[in-house]
Design an enzyme around this catalytic site. Structure first.
Site, PDB file in Angstrom:
ATOM      1  N   ASP A  57      45.262  32.810  37.882  1.00  0.00           N
ATOM      2  CA  ASP A  57      46.408  32.032  36.469  1.00  0.00           C
ATOM      3  C   ASP A  57      47.847  32.413  37.498  1.00  0.00           C
ATOM      4  O   ASP A  57      48.226  32.622  36.965  1.00  0.00           O
ATOM      5  CB  ASP A  57      46.363  32.844  35.913  1.00  0.00           C
ATOM      6  CG  ASP A  57      47.380  32.106  34.894  1.00  0.00           C
ATOM      7  OD1 ASP A  57      47.867  30.988  34.692  1.00  0.00           O
ATOM      8  OD2 ASP A  57      47.869  32.868  33.512  1.00  0.00           O
ATOM      9  N   CYS A 127      55.633  40.138  31.618  1.00  0.00           N
ATOM     10  CA  CYS A 127      54.639  39.108  32.464  1.00  0.00           C
ATOM     11  C   CYS A 127      55.536  38.721  33.687  1.00  0.00           C
ATOM     12  O   CYS A 127      56.831  38.695  33.891  1.00  0.00           O
ATOM     13  CB  CYS A 127      54.973  37.832  31.481  1.00  0.00           C
ATOM     14  SG  CYS A 127      53.525  37.825  30.943  1.00  0.00           S
TER      15      CYS A 127
END
EC number: 3.4.22.44
Length: 1017
Positions: A57, A127
């Site tokens: 990802d 993140c």
């Protein structure tokens, strides 16, 4: 994205997680990067060169050369798994930045996925933060996810060999730009489909659920025949109600055409060699799987020359700009959107019925609200459920024999409305540029249009024609993304519309499709045949493929314009090159294959008449090229009937006449058939009302050539026209209550019988009032004196008050006038037949429990009636009943049918009596057919087969012999049958108390004495 010194890569690359990819997907604006060496700005993010890391990802962004190179990070090796790791957070303030370190934790692989697990405390906004080895300071991964159920957190690790595979091999990686959506954007799953269903304003009828979410299910059979056979590049993501539609628009052979051929031997000899080349497509399960599974092929990577591809896309845009293709608008006017909808098409997979019924009760506000909600869904990237079905059409016999039927993937209303906002204006302008640009979409083949197309191919060049095999399913995301980039280039600058457009094409590629077995599949390639821009998009992709093929050969845009002429329409293409450039044809198949397209360019010719394009071939008539279909295809219009009304049949024949112009003999034979058809009584009335058009030769010539008709040609029609003809259908009619009376109603008229009897009858007799046999006179008086008398035959009343009628208080309680007129249908009064209200209640209840519409119920009722003919209508039937779909048995539960049948199932089925009788008679006309009910009764006379079913309704019209046979069969069926009102009651105790007293002298426990007899010695 937080960027640290340890995180930046030596070769001028930035590693990003999907949040960064999502940001790049949704913007055309600036990207700001901050780190210890200063701040950087990239104004156009679509120009960034991006590499997607397979199985992770994350993406790599290759920065421009002006971006300062930074110190590299090392990857995780397997020996460090048990070490502790921390992460670094770099905060940038207005004037200073600082570096913070968080707590440490061990890390573990997550399992089969691409993530690893850590237990460092996180919060929103973390993140993208790097995980750093406590031992050596190496960056080993980037934080990405947090768990909603536990304290676990997930990060994307650097794989073994990361530096060698990616950093040292940067020049050989596929660096992509102009991607308007990427995997993280379109990686939706079952949860998205369930949560993103249309709002209540859309009035959906079917809900999407998780494929494996139901732990309790009805025990009726639900076969997942598509899911069970699925393999390859398709994923099952959910389920909803659906069924395979097998009703065909082609009703069968045209009976009028068959009758005409049987009566005219010359016509039969002409037409029969041209018949049978086309047949109705087969609508069965195997056909659906065969075509739908074309989507399961994987997308082949690393075959495209990206430099040539980017140059090709830019070349197409430049070509369109040179032809003054203008800026396009996002159409938000509800009237324009709804005005261009096909109202006869279905609403969508989650809806029921057609659009015209769906919109019938809506006002303008409701429609505008739906349009707004559809745009909102598209803007948010919410997916609609597309419907996959088989296409009912006429297909070549070879395709039908191979069981090849095309699938149709239709857009749902909740996606369609917003999609038309995005694409309609571009499409309309695209149509207007036909033949100016290298496409024919929007061109008319009439009025000299085909001649203009053929003349656009230079004389003396070598021509070629080709069309794609499995075209829609072979299209790759790369090609569809290129179409999106061209559209974005010409659309107005409106960020909302741009977001909608990008999400639309993400949905077109990664589409949720509802298969007939109720499974929702996600595809990863190919176009959808039912999206509002299919033909335009397919054409653009063929044009891009042609430019790509030429760019690979080193041709410039000027070379393409000077050395090549081609036109595309969908997957069809015709080309022309100079003789010295014929070698180009040999390279096209390989270049197209690199883009995933399967084309063959071996069909070459020097004659325009030998080119096939869009199923048409050019024919030269009077110096003008006209388009012609195959004669067999034209005859198939006559051979097969798909009309619902007589007028539709005449329209189909006229269409065949139009297509046949140029085939002189074929057109003449069709005209003969049309003339014969209009002589039939049912078509005479149609012609009299002006609904059976006549297409003159001059009209056809004008239609094809756009050459005006000369007055001398029209004079030929004027010579044969009857201008004294009275418009309308006039016939001489007479009443049939009494011939003589009717004839004498015309005063002064002398009948033939009057003339013959003139000398035998008195001349001055008067006619009595009301006489049925008036005396003939030479001249009948116009008026009759009310006081005149004459001979009159009396008529008796059928019911008189003299009869013994029921009275109350001396007054007759019957209405005699009404009784004389009261003549109801006998069967409507039978108490052996369910009332109409009971029948309607039964039908509605079965329809609801089976969850079918009226059209589907018509097929179900056919099947159940035929099943009952053979199996009877006993109230004790249970389990399932079956209906045949070709060679396959389809099972339906009997419970809804039997339980809702009031008073009894047989009384319900009496409504089907006449239809069942006609069905048996029809079957017997084709081959011997005796219902199972008659076989069990050993009925030997096949003439009585039409009465051999147990719900036959005996009426006054039933022959005596048939009534006797029916009574005998019923007696045989009921012989030996008895029924008990009460069964054994098992709830009653059988215990009783014994009150008998015994002594030692008793003989036994049941006897006190032997009454004087001595006991045995």
């Amino acid at each position: 994205l937080s960027v640290t010194r340890k995180q930046c890569l030596e070769l001028g690359m930035v590693l990003s997680l999907s949040p960064m990819g999502t940001y790049l997907e949704g913007t055309m604006g600036c990207l700001q990067l901050k780190h210890g060496h200063g701040g950087f700005v990239i104004h156009n993010t679509t120009q960034l060169r991006i590499h997607f890391i397979q199985g992770k990802d994350a993406i790599l962004i290759r920065m421009p050369k002006i971006f300062l190179r930074l110190q590299s990070a090392t990857s995780l090796d397997n020996q460090n798994v048990r070490n502790e790791f921390a992460w670094l957070e770099q905060t940038f303030k207005r004037r200073a930045y600082g570096q913070q370190s968080q707590s440490s934790s061990i890390i573990l692989p997550e399992g089969k996925g691409s993530f690893w697990i850590h237990w460092i405390t996180t919060q929103d906004g973390f993140c993208g933060l790097p995980l750093v080895s406590v031992n050596d300071g190496h960056v080993v991964g980037i934080h990405g996810l947090t768990s909603n159920d536990s304290e676990k957190n997930f990060f994307v690790p650097f794989t073994d060999g990361f530096e060698k595979e990616y950093l040292d091999n940067a020049d050989n990686l596929s660096w992509d730009k102009h991607w308007f959506w990427e995997p993280s954007k379109i990686a939706w799953g079952p949860l998205n489909l369930v949560e993103e269903q249309p709002k209540e304003e859309f009035k959906i009828s079917k809900l999407v659920s998780d494929l494996f979410g139901n732990t309790v299910a009805v025990q009726s059979r639900k076969e997942r025949w598509v899911l069970d056979a699925m393999e390859g590049n398709l994923v099952a993501c959910g389920q909803a109600d659906s069924a395979l539609v097998t009703k065909h628009v082609v009703k069968g052979k045209c009976p009028y055409f068959a009758q005409y051929l049987s009566l005219h031997d010359g016509a039969x000899q002409f037409f029969e060699p041209l018949m049978g080349a086309y047949q109705p497509s087969r609508l069965n399960k195997d056909a659906f799987k065969k075509d739908f599974f074309k989507y399961n092929k994987p997308v082949v990577l690393n075959e495209v020359d990206f430099n040539a591809f980017e140059k090709a896309v830019e070349g197409v845009i430049t070509m369109m700009v040179d032809f003054e293709f203008a800026e396009c608008l996002f159409v938000t006017d509800p009237d324009e959107i709804y005005g261009s909808l096909n109202m006869k098409a279905a609403v969508g997979a989650q809806y029921k019925g057609k659009k015209q019924d769906y919109f019938s009760g809506m006002d303008s506000f409701d429609k505008e609200r739906l349009l707004y909600l559809s745009c909102e869904r598209l803007f948010n990237g919410e997916k609609g459920i597309w419907n996959g079905s088989l296409k009912a059409e006429l297909r070549p016999i070879e395709k039908v024999q191979a069981n090849k039927t095309r699938t149709f993937t239709a857009a749902p209303l909740d996606t369609l409305l917003g999609a038309k906002v995005c694409v309609d204006d571009f499409n309309n302008q695209f149509y207007s540029f036909n033949l100016k640009c290298p496409w024919t979409v929007g061109m008319t083949k009439f009025y000299g249009g085909w001649d203009k197309l053929m003349r656009s191919l230079p004389d003396g060049w070598t021509y070629c024609h080709a069309d794609g095999s499995q075209f829609d399913s072979s299209l790759t995301p790369l090609l569809l993304n290129a179409v999106l980039s061209i559209r974005c280039c010409f659309m107005e600058d409106w960020w909302v519309g741009r977001e909608m457009l990008e999400n639309l094409y993400a949905e077109i590629v990664y589409t949720p499709i509802l298969a007939p077995d109720g499974t929702i599949f996600k595809k990863f390639r190919g176009n959808n045949s039912g999206q509002p821009s299919t033909v335009v998009d397919n054409t653009l992709m063929v044009v891009i493929a042609m430019y790509y093929s030429c760019c690979k050969q080193g041709w410039s845009e000027e070379d393409i314009e000077r050395r090549l002429v081609f036109f595309a329409n969908g997957d069809d293409i015709i080309l022309a090159v100079k003789d010295e450039d014929v070698w180009l044809y040999d390279t096209l198949s390989a270049s197209f294959a690199e883009l995933g397209l399967n084309y063959n360019f071996d069909e070459r010719t020097k004659k325009r008449e030998e080119l096939w394009f869009m199923s048409h071939q050019a024919m030269l008539v009077d110096g003008i090229y006209i388009p012609k279909l195959e004669p067999e295809r034209i005859v198939s219009i006559l051979e097969w009937d798909r009309s619902k009304e007589l007028m539709h049949r005449t329209e189909a024949i006229c269409a065949a006449m139009i297509e046949a112009w140029g085939y002189t003999e074929l057109l003449q034979e069709i005209r003969k058939f049309y003339l014969w058809l209009l002589s039939k009584d049912e078509f005479k009335e149609l012609a009299a009302s002006g609904k059976a058009p006549y297409i003159a030769e001059t009209a056809l010539r004008k239609l094809y050539t756009d050459v005006n008709t000369q007055p001398s040609e029209l004079q030929r029609y004027l010579e044969v026209l009857d201008f004294n003809h009275i418009d309308g259908c006039c016939e001489s009619v007479s009443l049939q209550s009494g011939k003589e009376t009717v004839e004498n109603l015309d005063a002064g008229k002398e009948s033939k019988k009057d003339a013959s009897d003139k000398g035998n009858k008195p001349q001055n007799s008067q006619v009595g009032q009301g006489s049925k046999e008036p005396t003939k006179t030479g001249t009948v008086s116009k008026d009759v004196n009310v006081g005149s008398k004459g001979k009159e035959v009396p008529r008796l009343q059928k019911i008189t008050k003299k009869m013994n009628l029921p009275t109350v208080g001396g007054k007759i309680i019957l209405s005699l006038d009404h009784l004389l007129e009261y003549k109801p249908s006998q069967v409507d009064l039978f108490n052996t037949r369910a009332t109409k209200t009971q029948f309607e209640s039964w039908y509605s209840a079965v329809k609801v429990e089976y969850d079918l519409n009226d059209e589907q119920m018509g097929v179900i009722m056919n099947g159940f009636m035929v099943w009952c003919i053979d199996n009877g209508t006993s109230p004790d039937v249970n389990g399932v009943w079956v209906m045949m779909d070709g060679e396959e048995q389809v099972e339906y539960p009997l419970k809804p049918i039997v339980e809702n049948a009031k008073p009894t199932l047989r009384q319900i089925m009496h409504h089907f009596s006449d239809a069942a009788e006609a069905y048996i008679e029809m079957r017997n006309s084709e081959s011997p057919y005796m219902p199972r009910y008659g076989l069990l009764r050993n009925l030997r006379d096949r003439e009585l087969a039409r009465y051999a079913f147990d719900f036959y309704e005996v009426t006054s019209k039933t022959p005596n012999r048939a009534r006797e046979a029916i009574a005998q069969m019923k007696a045989a069926a009921l012989a030996g049958v008895n029924s008990r009102l009460f069964g054994l009651d098992g709830n009653i105790s059988t215990n009783s108390e014994n009150t008998g007293r015994h002594t030692a002298r008793d003989v036994n426990q049941n006897m006190h004495t032997l009454l004087g007899m001595g006991p045995p010695q």
